[in-house]
Design an enzyme around this catalytic site. Structure first.
Site, PDB file in Angstrom:
ATOM      1  N   GLU A 186      -7.015  29.456 -80.354  1.00 24.50           N
ATOM      2  CA  GLU A 186      -8.338  29.898 -79.925  1.00 24.50           C
ATOM      3  C   GLU A 186      -9.485  29.051 -80.481  1.00 24.50           C
ATOM      4  OE1 GLU A 186      -8.745  34.082 -80.726  1.00 24.50           O
ATOM      5  OE2 GLU A 186      -7.175  34.625 -79.316  1.00 24.50           O
ATOM      6  N   GLU A 194      -0.943  35.860 -76.709  1.00 23.57           N
ATOM      7  CA  GLU A 194      -1.496  37.079 -77.303  1.00 23.57           C
ATOM      8  C   GLU A 194      -2.005  37.981 -76.199  1.00 23.57           C
ATOM      9  OE1 GLU A 194      -4.547  36.708 -80.327  1.00 23.57           O
ATOM     10  OE2 GLU A 194      -3.477  35.036 -81.260  1.00 23.57           O
TER      11      GLU A 194
HETATM   12  O1  IFM Z   1      -6.617  39.229 -84.427  1.00 23.08           O
HETATM   13  C1  IFM Z   1      -7.067  38.307 -83.483  1.00 23.08           C
HETATM   14  C2  IFM Z   1      -6.266  37.027 -83.562  1.00 23.08           C
HETATM   15  O2  IFM Z   1      -6.310  36.475 -84.824  1.00 23.08           O
HETATM   16  C3  IFM Z   1      -6.799  36.021 -82.579  1.00 23.08           C
HETATM   17  N1  IFM Z   1      -6.884  36.585 -81.267  1.00 23.08           N
HETATM   18  C4  IFM Z   1      -7.535  37.855 -81.119  1.00 23.08           C
HETATM   19  C5  IFM Z   1      -6.945  38.856 -82.090  1.00 23.08           C
HETATM   20  C6  IFM Z   1      -7.630  40.233 -81.924  1.00 23.08           C
HETATM   21  O3  IFM Z   1      -8.991  40.135 -82.194  1.00 23.08           O
END
Ligand code: IFM
Length: 446
Positions: A173, A358
């Site tokens: 990210e 994710e």
């Molecule tokens: O916890 C975070 C993760 O570290 C990165 N993506 C989003 C998740 C939720 O906010």
């Protein structure tokens, strides 16, 4: 145990193509415990000391104590096919450069073996946000040199554990690292500067390029990057709101994927950031766009965007939406995942393999009668997995899905207050309690 509401049906494994991989994901700083094993301080430790920076005034010093409890945690992860985790730069190089901390290398060595012993595919991320503080003090991602140091770190850790990894992502990210950390200021290093953001947005991609080159030279296979995407909607049909949504989309969604696939930055973002980019940034773009083996997609919600002409560029604000929300206040919009996947195929990556690296939700979970009845999370997963199936049916090459997250953890600026885990963690006793979502996902995917 008390009767629990019946959640929406999860898709079964048989509905997915053969070989589709299901896993859970975590990240180092959020679970390991930064105070253990000779790890150095990170910019998140420094940020957490600022009054008001973290909602519950905690940090990652202990987190889930995964450093000591990893074996039991991996037993829980072993309900699925794969485990996505990250390595902590400051655990390997406490000063961000120079000699390795042998305890750190040994830890990841043990962890890698323990993952394989449980028949889990290890999917590694090299940078999930914990920049060594020593590098933050020399400018962090604003400093071009950080990208080269990241290359050194990538090479050092991969020489030790690369032989056991199924896949490797360079950065998680980058949009959050650069924009939230340097423009919005609610993530480390907590800056609020357009110029700082522009430099970080370029240098984090240069760091990706450096790491990728070093790993290719080592012969490491299955290399990618993990980008976060949000569905975008203007709050009204007005030109001003549409233009604001276009700017947000360019900053958060298009900047990174356009750089790595087309060697350019999107015009609506360059209009505001171009003057602040490092000199001769164009010379780096071919390296940044070096071919990848796969792309990781993180998806959580949609952004509803309104023009805010009274604000400095990009002159926008995020507006509340009408849909049901998670505990983060994020709208639950599963169709957005389909939108994102279709757009990636159409506009950027064609048939490059995608992995959903994710997807998940925070809710106010409570342990009752020895369990956690998180039916809202079950419904969240059901809705999003259906959209993955829909995208696959529409020809998108998606090969994996990782639920965020295996464990409740240190949720950055929200501290330990927001729970994303399939497994509940009591942060006082460190007791783990698998939630209903863990049990149901495991059954559905058996
Ligand atoms: O916890 C975070 C993760 O570290 C990165 N993506 C989003 C998740 C939720 O906010």
């Amino acid at each position: 145990m008390s009767a629990r509401p019946r959640p929406a049906a999860l898709p079964r494994r048989a509905e997915f193509p053969d070989g589709f991989v299901f896993g859970t994901a975590t990240s180092a700083y959020q679970i390991e415990g930064q105070s253990f094993g000779g790890a150095g301080p990170t910019h998140w430790d420094a940020f957490a000391r600022r009054a008001g920076a973290i909602a519950d005034a905690t940090d990652g010093a202990i987190a889930c104590d995964h450093y000591h409890r990893y074996a039991r945690d991996l037993d829980l992860a072993a309900a699925f096919d794969a485990y996505r985790f990250s390595v902590n730069w400051a655990r390997i190089q406490p000063e961000g450069r120079g000699a390795a901390n042998p305890e750190g290398l040994d830890f990841y060595d043990r962890l890698s073996d323990a993952i394989l012993q449980r028949d889990l595919q290890p999917h590694l991320t090299l940078y999930h946000w914990e920049l060594p503080q020593a590098l933050a003090e020399t400018g962090g991602w604003q400093n071009r040199d950080t990208a080269a140091r990241f290359g050194d770190f990538a090479e050092m850790i991969m020489r030790r554990i690369g032989d056991r990894m199924t896949s490797v992502a360079t950065v998680n990210e980058p949009a959050c690292v650069a924009w939230i950390g340097h423009f919005e200021g609610s993530h480390a290093p907590g800056l609020q500067s357009r110029a700082a953001a522009a430099r970080a947005m370029h240098h984090i991609l240069l760091g990706h390029a450096e790491a990728l080159e070093r790993l290719r030279a080592l012969g490491q296979r299955d290399l990618g990057i993990v980008l976060n995407f949000e569905a975008i909607a203007a709050v009204s049909d007005s030109d001003a709101d549409h233009d604001a949504a276009t700017r947000r989309d360019a900053i958060m969604n298009r900047w990174y994927v356009e750089a790595i696939t087309k060697a350019r930055y999107p015009a609506p973002a360059l209009a505001g950031l171009g003057g602040d980019l490092p000199e001769r940034w164009q010379d780096d773009m071919a390296r940044i766009a070096a071919p990848l083996d796969w792309l990781g997609v993180n998806y959580y919600t949609r952004a509803r965007v309104a023009a805010a002409p009274d604000q400095p560029w990009p002159g926008l604000r995020l507006a509340d939406g009408p849909l049901a929300k998670t505990a983060m206040g994020w709208e639950i919009y599963p169709e957005g995942l389909h939108e994102v996947l279709m757009r990636l195929k159409r506009d950027y990556i064609a048939d490059l393999p995608l992995r959903i690296t994710e997807n998940g939700a925070a809710f106010d979970d409570r342990v009752q009668d020895g369990g956690v009845a998180d039916s809202a999370r079950c419904a969240f997963f059901a809705g999003h997995l259906r959209q993955v199936l829909r995208a696959i049916g529409d020809g998108v090459n998606v090969g994996a899905y990782f639920a965020w997250s295996l464990l409740d953890n240190f949720e950055w600026a929200f501290g330990h207050e927001k729970r994303f885990g399939l497994v509940h963690v009591d942060f006082t006793s460190q007791k783990r309690t698998p939630k209903q979502s863990y049990h149901l996902l495991r059954q559905a995917l058996a």
